[in-house]
Design a protein around this motif. Sequence first.
Motif, PDB file in Angstrom:
ATOM      1  N   LEU A  84      45.408  41.490  34.833  1.00 39.90           N
ATOM      2  CA  LEU A  84      44.022  41.136  34.539  1.00 39.90           C
ATOM      3  C   LEU A  84      43.988  40.519  33.156  1.00 39.90           C
ATOM      4  O   LEU A  84      44.862  40.777  32.327  1.00 39.90           O
ATOM      5  N   SER A  85      42.958  39.743  32.892  1.00 42.38           N
ATOM      6  CA  SER A  85      42.744  39.236  31.539  1.00 42.38           C
ATOM      7  C   SER A  85      41.918  40.261  30.771  1.00 42.38           C
ATOM      8  O   SER A  85      41.287  41.150  31.364  1.00 42.38           O
ATOM      9  N   TYR A  86      41.889  40.112  29.457  1.00 46.60           N
ATOM     10  CA  TYR A  86      41.046  40.988  28.645  1.00 46.60           C
ATOM     11  C   TYR A  86      39.598  40.879  29.090  1.00 46.60           C
ATOM     12  O   TYR A  86      38.872  41.865  29.152  1.00 46.60           O
ATOM     13  N   GLY A  87      39.168  39.664  29.436  1.00 50.11           N
ATOM     14  CA  GLY A  87      37.803  39.452  29.913  1.00 50.11           C
ATOM     15  C   GLY A  87      37.540  40.134  31.243  1.00 50.11           C
ATOM     16  O   GLY A  87      36.451  40.675  31.470  1.00 50.11           O
ATOM     17  N   ASP A  88      38.532  40.104  32.131  1.00 44.65           N
ATOM     18  CA  ASP A  88      38.399  40.799  33.416  1.00 44.65           C
ATOM     19  C   ASP A  88      38.199  42.295  33.196  1.00 44.65           C
ATOM     20  O   ASP A  88      37.342  42.924  33.826  1.00 44.65           O
ATOM     21  N   VAL A  89      39.014  42.860  32.312  1.00 46.06           N
ATOM     22  CA  VAL A  89      38.910  44.295  32.028  1.00 46.06           C
ATOM     23  C   VAL A  89      37.538  44.606  31.446  1.00 46.06           C
ATOM     24  O   VAL A  89      36.883  45.573  31.863  1.00 46.06           O
ATOM     25  N   ALA A  90      37.084  43.780  30.525  1.00 44.29           N
ATOM     26  CA  ALA A  90      35.763  43.995  29.920  1.00 44.29           C
ATOM     27  C   ALA A  90      34.675  43.981  30.995  1.00 44.29           C
ATOM     28  O   ALA A  90      33.808  44.865  31.025  1.00 44.29           O
ATOM     29  N   GLU A  91      34.735  43.000  31.868  1.00 47.61           N
ATOM     30  CA  GLU A  91      33.725  42.893  32.928  1.00 47.61           C
ATOM     31  C   GLU A  91      33.742  44.117  33.839  1.00 47.61           C
ATOM     32  O   GLU A  91      32.698  44.686  34.154  1.00 47.61           O
TER      33      GLU A  91
ATOM     34  N   PRO B 223      35.803  41.014  25.333  1.00 45.34           N
ATOM     35  CA  PRO B 223      37.242  41.124  25.591  1.00 45.34           C
ATOM     36  C   PRO B 223      38.008  41.575  24.349  1.00 45.34           C
ATOM     37  O   PRO B 223      39.034  42.240  24.449  1.00 45.34           O
ATOM     38  N   ARG B 224      37.498  41.222  23.173  1.00 46.16           N
ATOM     39  CA  ARG B 224      38.161  41.651  21.928  1.00 46.16           C
ATOM     40  C   ARG B 224      38.154  43.171  21.782  1.00 46.16           C
ATOM     41  O   ARG B 224      39.093  43.749  21.245  1.00 46.16           O
ATOM     42  N   LEU B 225      37.104  43.792  22.254  1.00 45.85           N
ATOM     43  CA  LEU B 225      37.035  45.256  22.207  1.00 45.85           C
ATOM     44  C   LEU B 225      38.118  45.858  23.103  1.00 45.85           C
ATOM     45  O   LEU B 225      38.736  46.858  22.750  1.00 45.85           O
ATOM     46  N   VAL B 226      38.368  45.233  24.234  1.00 47.04           N
ATOM     47  CA  VAL B 226      39.452  45.689  25.113  1.00 47.04           C
ATOM     48  C   VAL B 226      40.768  45.621  24.352  1.00 47.04           C
ATOM     49  O   VAL B 226      41.553  46.568  24.359  1.00 47.04           O
TER      50      VAL B 226
ATOM     51  N   VAL C  48      47.739  43.407  31.029  1.00 45.56           N
ATOM     52  CA  VAL C  48      46.540  42.739  30.509  1.00 45.56           C
ATOM     53  C   VAL C  48      46.985  41.568  29.634  1.00 45.56           C
ATOM     54  O   VAL C  48      47.731  41.737  28.679  1.00 45.56           O
ATOM     55  N   LEU C  49      46.503  40.390  29.998  1.00 43.05           N
ATOM     56  CA  LEU C  49      46.904  39.149  29.345  1.00 43.05           C
ATOM     57  C   LEU C  49      45.686  38.375  28.855  1.00 43.05           C
ATOM     58  O   LEU C  49      44.553  38.682  29.236  1.00 43.05           O
ATOM     59  N   ARG C  50      45.952  37.352  28.085  1.00 43.51           N
ATOM     60  CA  ARG C  50      44.890  36.408  27.732  1.00 43.51           C
ATOM     61  C   ARG C  50      44.465  35.688  29.011  1.00 43.51           C
ATOM     62  O   ARG C  50      45.234  35.596  29.972  1.00 43.51           O
TER      63      ARG C  50
ATOM     64  N   TYR D 194      48.709  36.088  40.330  1.00 44.78           N
ATOM     65  CA  TYR D 194      48.958  37.507  40.056  1.00 44.78           C
ATOM     66  C   TYR D 194      47.721  38.326  39.687  1.00 44.78           C
ATOM     67  O   TYR D 194      47.815  39.535  39.552  1.00 44.78           O
ATOM     68  N   ARG D 195      46.567  37.684  39.527  1.00 47.98           N
ATOM     69  CA  ARG D 195      45.357  38.424  39.137  1.00 47.98           C
ATOM     70  C   ARG D 195      44.979  39.419  40.216  1.00 47.98           C
ATOM     71  O   ARG D 195      44.950  39.105  41.396  1.00 47.98           O
ATOM     72  N   TRP D 196      44.685  40.616  39.775  1.00 50.16           N
ATOM     73  CA  TRP D 196      44.236  41.681  40.679  1.00 50.16           C
ATOM     74  C   TRP D 196      42.743  41.500  40.881  1.00 50.16           C
ATOM     75  O   TRP D 196      41.986  41.280  39.947  1.00 50.16           O
ATOM     76  N   SER D 197      42.296  41.641  42.103  1.00 52.56           N
ATOM     77  CA  SER D 197      40.866  41.438  42.377  1.00 52.56           C
ATOM     78  C   SER D 197      40.070  42.726  42.325  1.00 52.56           C
ATOM     79  O   SER D 197      38.909  42.750  42.714  1.00 52.56           O
TER      80      SER D 197
END
Length: 95
Positions: free
Chosen positions: A22-29, A36-39, A55-57, A91-94
């Motif tokens: 996941l991206s940092y933004g995905d995790v945040a959402e 995403p910076r908080l993640v 977790v990637l950019r 590779y993104r997890w949905s």
Amino acid sequence: MDEEIWERVRSVVASIPPGRVLSYGDVAELAGIRSPRLVGRILGEDSADLPWFRVLRASGTTAEHLRHRQLELLRAEGVLADGGKVDMRRYRWSG
């Protein structure tokens, strides 16, 4: 920082299955936060027991100081990078 937010981020990261990212933004959402910076901050301070390397950019790249180790851990799970970049569409997890 709000402990509930902290735990929601940790829960999302813990739930990413092997071979997925996941991206940092995905995790945040998924955690219900805006930043995403908080993640990144949470993972920087408290990720020893988490699959932080999943977790990637958003671009599929890693932070330079983590690059070698992160790509090594991902490769061990079957996530391949081309030129240091992971194909997020593949590779993104949905979640």
